[in-house]
Design a protein around this motif. Structure first.
Motif, PDB file in Angstrom:
ATOM      1  N   LEU A 160      29.336  34.647  32.267  1.00 45.97           N
ATOM      2  CA  LEU A 160      30.631  34.739  32.616  1.00 45.97           C
ATOM      3  C   LEU A 160      31.068  34.268  30.959  1.00 45.97           C
ATOM      4  CD1 LEU A 160      30.263  30.896  34.843  1.00 45.97           C
ATOM      5  CD2 LEU A 160      31.073  33.729  35.953  1.00 45.97           C
ATOM      6  N   HIS A 193      36.035  27.524  31.730  1.00 46.67           N
ATOM      7  CA  HIS A 193      37.054  27.841  32.576  1.00 46.67           C
ATOM      8  C   HIS A 193      38.592  27.203  31.619  1.00 46.67           C
ATOM      9  CE1 HIS A 193      40.258  25.059  34.144  1.00 46.67           C
ATOM     10  NE2 HIS A 193      40.401  25.933  34.817  1.00 46.67           N
ATOM     11  N   TRP A 195      39.362  37.276  36.788  1.00 46.19           N
ATOM     12  CA  TRP A 195      39.651  36.626  38.623  1.00 46.19           C
ATOM     13  C   TRP A 195      41.118  37.058  38.934  1.00 46.19           C
ATOM     14  CZ3 TRP A 195      35.306  34.731  36.516  1.00 46.19           C
ATOM     15  CH2 TRP A 195      34.962  34.240  36.310  1.00 46.19           C
ATOM     16  N   SER A 217      32.921  26.229  40.250  1.00 47.11           N
ATOM     17  CA  SER A 217      31.970  27.150  38.956  1.00 47.11           C
ATOM     18  C   SER A 217      31.520  29.218  40.419  1.00 47.11           C
ATOM     19  CB  SER A 217      30.997  27.334  38.665  1.00 47.11           C
ATOM     20  OG  SER A 217      30.029  26.160  39.356  1.00 47.11           O
ATOM     21  N   ALA A 273      33.664  31.253  40.276  1.00 45.27           N
ATOM     22  CA  ALA A 273      34.238  32.173  39.337  1.00 45.27           C
ATOM     23  C   ALA A 273      32.312  33.231  39.686  1.00 45.27           C
ATOM     24  CB  ALA A 273      33.533  31.031  37.622  1.00 45.27           C
ATOM     25  N   HIS A 319      32.635  37.401  39.527  1.00 45.29           N
ATOM     26  CA  HIS A 319      32.567  37.715  38.628  1.00 45.29           C
ATOM     27  C   HIS A 319      31.291  38.615  39.334  1.00 45.29           C
ATOM     28  CE1 HIS A 319      29.400  39.144  34.583  1.00 45.29           C
ATOM     29  NE2 HIS A 319      28.488  38.795  35.704  1.00 45.29           N
TER      30      HIS A 319
END
Length: 680
Positions: A260, A286, A295, A305, A308, A312
């Motif tokens: 990330l 974040h 995003w 998370s 996310a 990704h």
């Protein structure tokens, strides 16, 4: 010539000699020439492995250390830790696999020469196999580091001559993971296979949280395949890279780092992404990633998370590519993620949500979900999402789920949905739901909340059959219960004079053979300690380890050694052929000397069990060799054996009555609440 760089604890010495730790303590007290500690602590000393081996041979307690055990001990006692030793061993196995003659050249001579010559050759092999990355997972070890690994590397190559390079690495990796279960969150093989099948065949595959490479390893091989991986733990990324390179001829590109925050494959557009991400992370980036272009469906909240990781994965797919992620069930319903879930649904990115049975993967008490996604290449005309619930395939107790039932339910529904856009509705199992039906204030994707309840299996007719079977079982249980009049006590004096022997003495005399479980390659049927305690059929699995498992034979006696109370099980014809699982000891009696039911019955004695147990702060361990039983002629043994067999059948019927009673209660509850039964 090898230097001694490997240390072994008292527990390791016990394994080498096939005795309990108490025997090692006795040897230290009784023999002045026993090797002196070279490390460890006062309460847990460590000894030089070569000195221990030499002493055991001189005492006649060890003919030869098995090669696998020697290499395993060398790995566990590596001066820089077992992970470093495992990485060095993997590099040499890769060299051996690619250029076997080079190893013969550099290994001739001293350990110093080996450590000096090896890096240049490893650099060529690793560079050709893994390519150039900004943060490569596998780096060429320095000569000084290889010097400490030289004895391990020589033993590893010897083991590879027996097992092969790939099987040797799997054996060493499996032993390391088994020895450190709390350090790693692993993806079980059954789950990895299911995720790979949901994703389908692919040439370019990414796992951005690859761990030890289980998901990438589960893929079917495709021509000119490329496997990309990344993990925040450098040692895991390196282990995954070596494992994949030994397992396949595919291009392997693995990197160390947080996917990330520091994506090593930013320009990649893969056919498939598979991912088992870390759950419930708060510090996932974040703040610093607030304006990240990944995003596309909305900035995930600090508590989201997992969303996310979902975005990704979608960002690293080509148009039309598929992703399969393992998700905690809370990600399907938390209010903080409802806007992102809604956008994933509207744009057709989220194709399916599958609720797995509890026990499918860590944390085993939580029924995790699989999300199947596809990067939209066009706007869906009438978007629908597939919901599947496989909770009915959960195993009772601690066993894993019925993976065959899970696979059939999931893949049958998915293939039909993927082909036609719909699926035949199965109450309580699967349903294709229009996206608009989910776009409310909660956007709750939990399958169980949207599937029609299953019809009571068999309805009232099935409940009647369960009741009849319960009545029959209770009748049989009453017949098998031992009458009080038959329980004639043995006079106390006779009991005190009864000569006793121990399992250890019987083993030394050849009356029985002892084996421990938990080793061996994958096997479809493995008897676990839970199976023994609960009287169930074999339900476990063994990891691939490059060695033969211990297979059970009818008449064997199996004893759990870790907690659980007094228990022993005589293997019947139905269980014969299964492999012996971890935390179990097998006793194979000579039928000319010992009756198996007599043996099992006395091993279950509560006082016997207490005498042979040792206790830590949170667990109890049984030393099977210290268990006692009387010395009796075979005919008298058989008399006891017949009675113990009757007790075992009585116990089995009691368990069956309990299960049938629970089924009946559950069926009546469901029938009353769902309207198929009336209270009158």
């Amino acid at each position: 010539m090898q230097d001694n760089a490997t240390e072994v604890t008292a527990a390791g010495i016990a394994r080498l000699a096939g005795v309990g730790r108490a025997a090692v303590s006795n040897w230290r007290r009784r023999h002045a020439d026993f090797p002196k500690p070279v490390g460890g602590t006062g309460t847990s000393p460590a000894f030089a492995l070569t000195e221990v081996e030499e002493w055991l041979r001189k005492q006649g307690k060890l003919a030869e250390v098995p090669l696998r055990e020697r290499v395993r001990q060398q790995l566990a006692g590596h001066p820089e830790g077992p992970v470093t030793g495992l990485l060095h061993a993997g590099c040499v196995l890769l060299l051996l696999h690619a250029r076997p003659t080079v190893w013969l050249e550099v290994s001739a001579g001293s350990d110093e020469r080996l450590a000096r010559l090896l890096p240049a050759h490893l650099e060529q092999v690793l560079g050709a196999r893994f390519g150039a990355l900004r943060a490569p997972a596998v780096r060429v070890p320095e000569p000084a580091a290889l010097r400490a690994s030289a004895p391990l590397l020589r033993g590893t190559v010897d083991l590879a001559a027996e097992l092969g390079a790939r099987q040797t690495f799997e054996f060493l990796l499996g032993r390391h993971l088994d020895a450190n279960p709390r350090q790693y969150t692993l993806t079980p093989a059954g789950l990895a296979d299911l995720m790979a099948e949901l994703a389908g065949p692919a040439r370019t595959v990414l796992d951005p949280a690859c761990g030890t490479g289980a998901l990438l390893r589960a893929l079917g091989r495709a021509p000119e395949q490329s496997l990309y991986g990344q993990d925040a733990a450098p040692e895991l990324a390196a282990l995954a890279a070596l494992r994949l390179a030994l397992h396949t001829r595919a291009l392997v590109r693995a990197a160390a780092g947080d996917s990330l925050r520091a994506d090593a494959h930013e320009s990649l557009r893969a056919d498939v992404v598979l991912c088992h991400p870390p759950f419930n992370e708060r510090n996932w980036g974040h703040e610093e990633l607030a304006y990240d272009p990944r995003w596309e469906y909305g900035l995930p909240a600090r508590t989201e998370s997992e969303l996310a990781w979902v975005q990704h994965a979608l960002a690293r797919l080509k148009d039309g590519g598929s992703a399969v992620l393992l998700m905690p069930p809370a990600a399907a319903s938390r209010r903080s993620g409802r806007r992102i879930r809604a956008d994933l649904l509207r744009r057709g990115a989220l194709r399916a949500v599958v609720a797995l049975p509890a026990g499918a993967a860590p944390p085993h008490g939580v029924p995790l979900h699989l999300w199947v996604l596809r990067r939209p290449d066009r706007a869906p005309a009438q978007p629908r999402v597939l919901l599947v619930d496989t909770g009915a395939a959960a195993a009772e107790g601690r066993g894993g789920p019925d993976w065959q039932a899970v696979r059939e339910a999931v893949l049958d529904a998915w293939h039909e949905f993927d082909r036609t856009g719909g699926v035949e509705e199965r109450p309580g199992v699967s349903r294709a739901l229009p996206v608009v039906d989910l776009l409310d204030d909660d956007v709750d994707l939990a399958p169980a909340r949207h599937l029609p309840p299953p019809a009571p299996a068999g309805g009232t007719a099935r409940l009647a059959r369960v009741r009849e079977r319960l009545d029959e079982t209770l009748r049989l249980t009453a017949e098998l219960a031992p009458p009080a009049a038959d329980l004639a006590p043995l006079p106390a004096a006779d009991h005190a004079r009864r000569p006793l022997t121990t399992v250890g003495e019987l083993a030394r005399g050849g009356a029985l053979m002892l084996r421990t479980g938990g080793t061996g390659g994958p096997h479809p049927r493995v008897l676990t300690d839970h199976d023994v305690l609960s009287g169930e059929a074999p339900s476990g699995t063994l990891p691939e380890a490059g060695e033969e498992p211990v297979l059970l034979e009818a008449g064997d006696v199996v004893v759990p050694v870790l907690g659980g109370g007094p228990a022993a099980r005589v293997v019947d014809e139905a269980t014969a052929g299964a492999a012996l699982g971890r935390n179990l000891t097998l006793l194979r009696p000579d039928p000319a000397a010992l009756d198996p039911w007599f043996l099992a019955g006395f091993l279950r004695g509560s006082a016997n069990h207490r005498r042979a147990s040792s206790y830590a702060s949170t667990s109890a361990r049984l030393d099977v060799r210290r268990l006692q039983l009387p010395r009796l002629p075979l005919e008298q043994q058989r008399g006891y054996g017949r009675r113990f067999r009757e007790l075992a059948r009585f116990e089995e019927e009691l368990r069956l009555a309990g299960r049938l009673g629970a089924q009946l209660v559950r069926g009546i509850h469901d029938g009353l609440t769902e309207g198929s039964l009336l209270p009158e």
